[in-house]
Design a protein around this motif. Structure first.
Motif, mmCIF file in Angstrom:
data_model
loop_
_atom_site.group_PDB
_atom_site.id
_atom_site.type_symbol
_atom_site.label_atom_id
_atom_site.label_comp_id
_atom_site.label_asym_id
_atom_site.label_seq_id
_atom_site.Cartn_x
_atom_site.Cartn_y
_atom_site.Cartn_z
ATOM 1 N N ARG A 68 8.684 2.154 3.970
ATOM 2 C CA ARG A 68 9.740 2.320 3.064
ATOM 3 C C ARG A 68 9.423 3.924 2.499
ATOM 4 N NH1 ARG A 68 15.173 1.490 3.105
ATOM 5 N NH2 ARG A 68 16.115 1.989 1.018
ATOM 6 N N VAL A 69 10.248 4.621 2.842
ATOM 7 C CA VAL A 69 10.113 6.069 2.355
ATOM 8 C C VAL A 69 11.174 6.337 1.472
ATOM 9 C CG1 VAL A 69 10.040 8.739 2.886
ATOM 10 C CG2 VAL A 69 8.892 6.844 4.641
ATOM 11 N N ASP A 70 10.955 7.071 0.243
ATOM 12 C CA ASP A 70 11.986 7.444 -0.803
ATOM 13 C C ASP A 70 12.924 8.111 0.050
ATOM 14 O OD1 ASP A 70 10.253 6.039 -2.667
ATOM 15 O OD2 ASP A 70 9.288 7.733 -3.251
ATOM 16 N N GLY A 71 14.062 8.279 -0.777
ATOM 17 C CA GLY A 71 15.437 9.064 -0.441
ATOM 18 C C GLY A 71 15.005 10.429 -0.828
ATOM 19 N N ALA A 120 0.915 -1.305 0.105
ATOM 20 C CA ALA A 120 -0.070 -0.109 0.087
ATOM 21 C C ALA A 120 0.866 1.265 0.210
ATOM 22 C CB ALA A 120 -0.915 -0.016 1.221
ATOM 23 N N ASP A 121 0.260 2.250 -0.504
ATOM 24 C CA ASP A 121 0.984 3.755 -0.680
ATOM 25 C C ASP A 121 1.216 4.127 0.783
ATOM 26 O OD1 ASP A 121 0.948 3.294 -3.415
ATOM 27 O OD2 ASP A 121 -0.454 4.822 -3.632
ATOM 28 N N VAL A 122 2.457 4.931 0.850
ATOM 29 C CA VAL A 122 2.610 5.940 1.853
ATOM 30 C C VAL A 122 2.712 7.367 1.311
ATOM 31 C CG1 VAL A 122 4.458 6.692 3.774
ATOM 32 C CG2 VAL A 122 4.047 4.164 3.170
ATOM 33 N N ARG A 123 1.848 8.303 1.738
ATOM 34 C CA ARG A 123 1.812 9.326 1.195
ATOM 35 C C ARG A 123 2.085 10.545 2.082
ATOM 36 N NH1 ARG A 123 -3.954 8.395 -2.406
ATOM 37 N NH2 ARG A 123 -3.153 6.520 -3.277
ATOM 38 N N ILE A 124 2.397 11.804 1.519
ATOM 39 C CA ILE A 124 2.584 12.949 2.241
ATOM 40 C C ILE A 124 1.864 14.134 1.454
ATOM 41 C CG2 ILE A 124 4.183 14.759 3.190
ATOM 42 C CD1 ILE A 124 6.269 12.858 3.625
ATOM 43 N N GLY A 125 0.821 14.610 2.001
ATOM 44 C CA GLY A 125 -0.065 15.684 1.272
ATOM 45 C C GLY A 125 -0.607 15.011 0.177
ATOM 46 N N VAL A 139 0.634 12.967 -1.951
ATOM 47 C CA VAL A 139 1.668 12.372 -2.897
ATOM 48 C C VAL A 139 2.372 11.138 -2.541
ATOM 49 C CG1 VAL A 139 3.779 13.051 -4.216
ATOM 50 C CG2 VAL A 139 2.087 14.847 -3.682
ATOM 51 N N LYS A 140 2.463 10.193 -3.506
ATOM 52 C CA LYS A 140 3.116 8.841 -2.950
ATOM 53 C C LYS A 140 4.677 9.143 -2.616
ATOM 54 C CE LYS A 140 4.175 4.308 -4.189
ATOM 55 N NZ LYS A 140 3.921 3.222 -5.005
ATOM 56 N N VAL A 141 5.274 8.869 -1.691
ATOM 57 C CA VAL A 141 6.501 9.037 -1.132
ATOM 58 C C VAL A 141 7.182 7.623 -0.723
ATOM 59 C CG1 VAL A 141 6.279 11.357 -0.566
ATOM 60 C CG2 VAL A 141 6.075 9.741 1.217
ATOM 61 N N GLY A 142 6.453 6.487 -0.905
ATOM 62 C CA GLY A 142 6.833 5.319 -0.542
ATOM 63 C C GLY A 142 5.866 4.121 -0.275
ATOM 64 N N SER A 143 6.093 3.132 0.349
ATOM 65 C CA SER A 143 4.951 2.042 0.470
ATOM 66 C C SER A 143 5.351 1.225 1.717
ATOM 67 C CB SER A 143 5.100 1.056 -0.783
ATOM 68 O OG SER A 143 6.551 0.603 -0.738
ATOM 69 N N VAL A 144 4.059 0.632 1.977
ATOM 70 C CA VAL A 144 4.414 -0.535 3.258
ATOM 71 C C VAL A 144 5.001 -1.727 2.708
ATOM 72 C CG1 VAL A 144 2.808 -1.835 4.791
ATOM 73 C CG2 VAL A 144 2.203 0.341 3.966
#
Length: 188
Positions: A92-95, A63-68, A70-75
């Motif tokens: 996992r959050v993008d660099g 599943a997505d991890v989002r900030i505002g 916007v996708k910035v990572g995933s579970v």
């Protein structure tokens, strides 16, 4: 001999056709994975965070991890803590994305019937979470079924209380009738 060359030519054409079909299928597979936002591996250059929730209804690995929004990572992973019985998510959050230490994580829905994702809400701290850190402030998933059950229960309670009050001899309130208007005195 001519028949043998023809058979070899046909076999070669079949092999080439099969290779083209496999190449096209591989292209579509790579394209589909790329469009879904998923990747073949966990990737590098990002950080892994953990967060504990009471419930993660409907959220799955990938599943997505989002900030505002916007996708910035995933579970990456989910498991249960055997001591606290809390759901533990590995995110996992993008660099290139710095997450403040006082940030919060909440499980939310894309829409009423849509899928769930983890929304990170950045805090205002100057210090940033490091790889392997835990997000301390979390908000669990809201169960639509639970909310609907509470609503139905409260409506049933209200209806039952009104019925008991009416059966107890009380008469329903009647609206007051307005007093007749008196004519204003005539002016000279």
């Amino acid at each position: 001999m001519s028949g043998r060359m023809m058979t070899q030519g046909r076999n070669l054409a079949e092999v080439l056709t099969g290779a083209v079909v496999l190449a096209v299928a591989a292209f579509f597979l790579v394209f589909a994975i790329g469009q879904s936002g998923r990747s073949f591996g966990t990737g590098g250059g990002g950080i892994t965070l953990t967060a504990k929730f009471d419930r993660i209804d409907g959220l799955s690995a990938g599943a997505d991890v989002r900030i505002g929004g916007v996708k910035v990572g995933s579970v990456v992973d989910q498991r249960i803590d055997p001591k606290t019985y809390l759901a533990v998510l590995k995110l996992r959050v993008d660099g290139g994305i710095d997450v403040p230490t006082d940030s919060s994580a909440e499980i939310t829905s894309e829409s009423l019937l849509g899928g769930k994702y983890v929304a990170l809400v950045p805090g205002g701290a100057d210090a940033m979470l490091r790889d392997g850190a835990e997000i301390g402030i979390t908000q669990s998933a809201v169960s639509l079924e639970s909310l609907l059950g509470r609503f139905i229960f409260s409506v049933t309670e209200l209806t039952s209380a009104n019925a008991q009050r009416n059966e107890g001899g009380a008469t329903p309130a009647t609206p007051a009738t307005p007093a007749p208007a008196t004519p204003a005195p005539a002016r000279p």
